[in-house]
Scaffold this motif. Structure first.
Motif, PDB file in Angstrom:
ATOM      1  N   UNK A  27      37.795  38.171  40.695  1.00 39.34           N
ATOM      2  CA  UNK A  27      36.838  37.198  40.168  1.00 39.34           C
ATOM      3  C   UNK A  27      35.401  37.611  40.420  1.00 39.34           C
ATOM      4  N   UNK A  28      35.186  38.537  41.337  1.00 41.57           N
ATOM      5  CA  UNK A  28      33.836  38.834  41.801  1.00 41.57           C
ATOM      6  C   UNK A  28      33.104  39.875  40.972  1.00 41.57           C
ATOM      7  N   UNK A  78      39.155  44.055  54.589  1.00 41.46           N
ATOM      8  CA  UNK A  78      38.577  45.334  54.199  1.00 41.46           C
ATOM      9  C   UNK A  78      38.268  45.406  52.717  1.00 41.46           C
ATOM     10  N   UNK A  79      39.246  45.035  51.898  1.00 41.96           N
ATOM     11  CA  UNK A  79      39.037  45.071  50.457  1.00 41.96           C
ATOM     12  C   UNK A  79      38.029  44.012  50.029  1.00 41.96           C
ATOM     13  N   UNK A  80      38.094  42.837  50.653  1.00 40.83           N
ATOM     14  CA  UNK A  80      37.150  41.776  50.311  1.00 40.83           C
ATOM     15  C   UNK A  80      35.718  42.226  50.571  1.00 40.83           C
ATOM     16  N   UNK A  81      35.493  42.916  51.695  1.00 37.23           N
ATOM     17  CA  UNK A  81      34.148  43.408  52.016  1.00 37.23           C
ATOM     18  C   UNK A  81      33.680  44.422  50.985  1.00 37.23           C
ATOM     19  N   UNK A  82      34.597  45.304  50.556  1.00 38.34           N
ATOM     20  CA  UNK A  82      34.234  46.323  49.578  1.00 38.34           C
ATOM     21  C   UNK A  82      33.893  45.699  48.228  1.00 38.34           C
ATOM     22  N   UNK A  83      34.704  44.725  47.792  1.00 34.39           N
ATOM     23  CA  UNK A  83      34.468  44.093  46.495  1.00 34.39           C
ATOM     24  C   UNK A  83      33.177  43.275  46.522  1.00 34.39           C
ATOM     25  N   UNK A 109      27.765  49.198  36.497  1.00 34.98           N
ATOM     26  CA  UNK A 109      28.526  49.488  35.283  1.00 34.98           C
ATOM     27  C   UNK A 109      28.816  50.982  35.097  1.00 34.98           C
ATOM     28  N   UNK A 110      27.843  51.883  35.321  1.00 38.36           N
ATOM     29  CA  UNK A 110      28.203  53.309  35.240  1.00 38.36           C
ATOM     30  C   UNK A 110      29.203  53.721  36.307  1.00 38.36           C
ATOM     31  N   UNK A 111      29.062  53.157  37.515  1.00 31.94           N
ATOM     32  CA  UNK A 111      29.990  53.485  38.590  1.00 31.94           C
ATOM     33  C   UNK A 111      31.403  53.008  38.263  1.00 31.94           C
ATOM     34  N   UNK A 169      27.248  42.921  44.923  1.00 32.61           N
ATOM     35  CA  UNK A 169      25.821  42.877  45.214  1.00 32.61           C
ATOM     36  C   UNK A 169      25.041  43.956  44.473  1.00 32.61           C
ATOM     37  N   UNK A 170      25.759  44.918  43.879  1.00 39.08           N
ATOM     38  CA  UNK A 170      25.063  45.985  43.162  1.00 39.08           C
ATOM     39  C   UNK A 170      24.446  45.461  41.869  1.00 39.08           C
TER      40      UNK A 170
END
Length: 258
Positions: A148-149, A232-237, A249-251, A242-243
């Motif tokens: 959802x994020x 761990x995954x929640x922190x990464x997502x 989008x390119x990433x 925040x980007x």
């Protein structure tokens, strides 16, 4: 504050995966669980498993296609009547995940994902709320996703459906303040279920089903308004969330599945 111990529970998508796991959890705790799904044989097997194990709770199979809103509302009303007027806990868990890459978009898949993950989930919550509000207690839970994020490659419809559910539940929580009724949203990452077994891409921090159910049930017991896991995954997502768009989008495009 005493731990939340629901005695009457309604769960959609209860024939497999997280829904089945939660149904077993609450049956072990002594609740009467109205387990709703389309697959009647699977529901009957779940009920037999609970009965043979002599668990203190009970599984009541509810044959239901959640995309039939009228049938959904009737099923919840029947469960409320059996519970004496209102349910303690309703979990909108039923969901589907299908790839919807924009380069090969199939509108039928998009509609199915939105019908189940948004419309049906919101109807589940909406149908349960009036009796809970009238009683001044109860808990509604929606199972969203870490998806959802952010908009993820190949998953436009799934991400959009979970983002819509996220916003719906946030609005519900705002309205329910002071009512005695709790509205909680769960945001799981990858969990070993029938749904994820079809995935042909890396699934970081993949959780065992029992571990995920334990985390979810503990979050519900605490009344956690929004539970993101695994950490761990929640922190990464959330970091990706925040980007700025010009970077994200390119990433994200590097991970497109063609």
């Amino acid at each position: 504050m005493a731990a939340f111990q629901p005695k009457s529970v309604f769960i959609t998508g209860a024939s497999s995966g997280l829904g089945r796991g939660l149904a077993l959890h609450y049956a072990r705790a002594g609740a009467t669980v109205h387990a709703a799904a389309r697959r009647q044989e699977a529901l009957a097997g779940l009920a037999d498993e609970v009965a043979r194990a002599s668990l203190p709770g009970l599984i009541v199979p509810v044959a239901l296609d959640v995309t039939d809103a009228e049938a959904q509302a009737r099923a919840i009303a029947a469960a409320e009547e059996a519970a004496g007027g209102a349910l303690d806990l309703v979990v909108a868990n039923a969901g589907v995940g299908e790839p919807t890459p924009a380069t090969r978009m199939d509108w039928r898949r998009v509609k199915r994902v939105l019908d189940v993950n948004v419309s049906a989930a919101c109807v589940t919550v909406a149908a349960a709320l009036p009796a809970m509000v009238a009683r001044g207690e109860g808990t509604v839970v929606a199972v969203a996703s870490l998806a959802a994020l952010r908009g993820l490659p190949g998953s436009a419809a799934y991400c959009a459906s979970k983002a819509a559910l996220h916003t719906f539940m946030e609005g519900v929580r705002v309205d329910l303040r002071g009512s005695g009724v709790r509205a909680l949203t769960l945001y799981p990452g990858f969990v070993k279920t029938e749904m994820t077994a079809k995935n042909r891409f890396p699934m970081p921090f993949l959780m065992e089903l029992d571990d995920a159910v334990e985390v979810m049930a503990a979050g519900i017991a605490r009344g956690e308004p929004a539970l993101f896991f695994p950490r761990g995954l929640a922190a990464a997502v959330r970091a990706l969330g925040a980007l700025p768009r010009a970077l994200y989008e390119p990433l994200a495009g590097l991970g497109r599945r063609r």
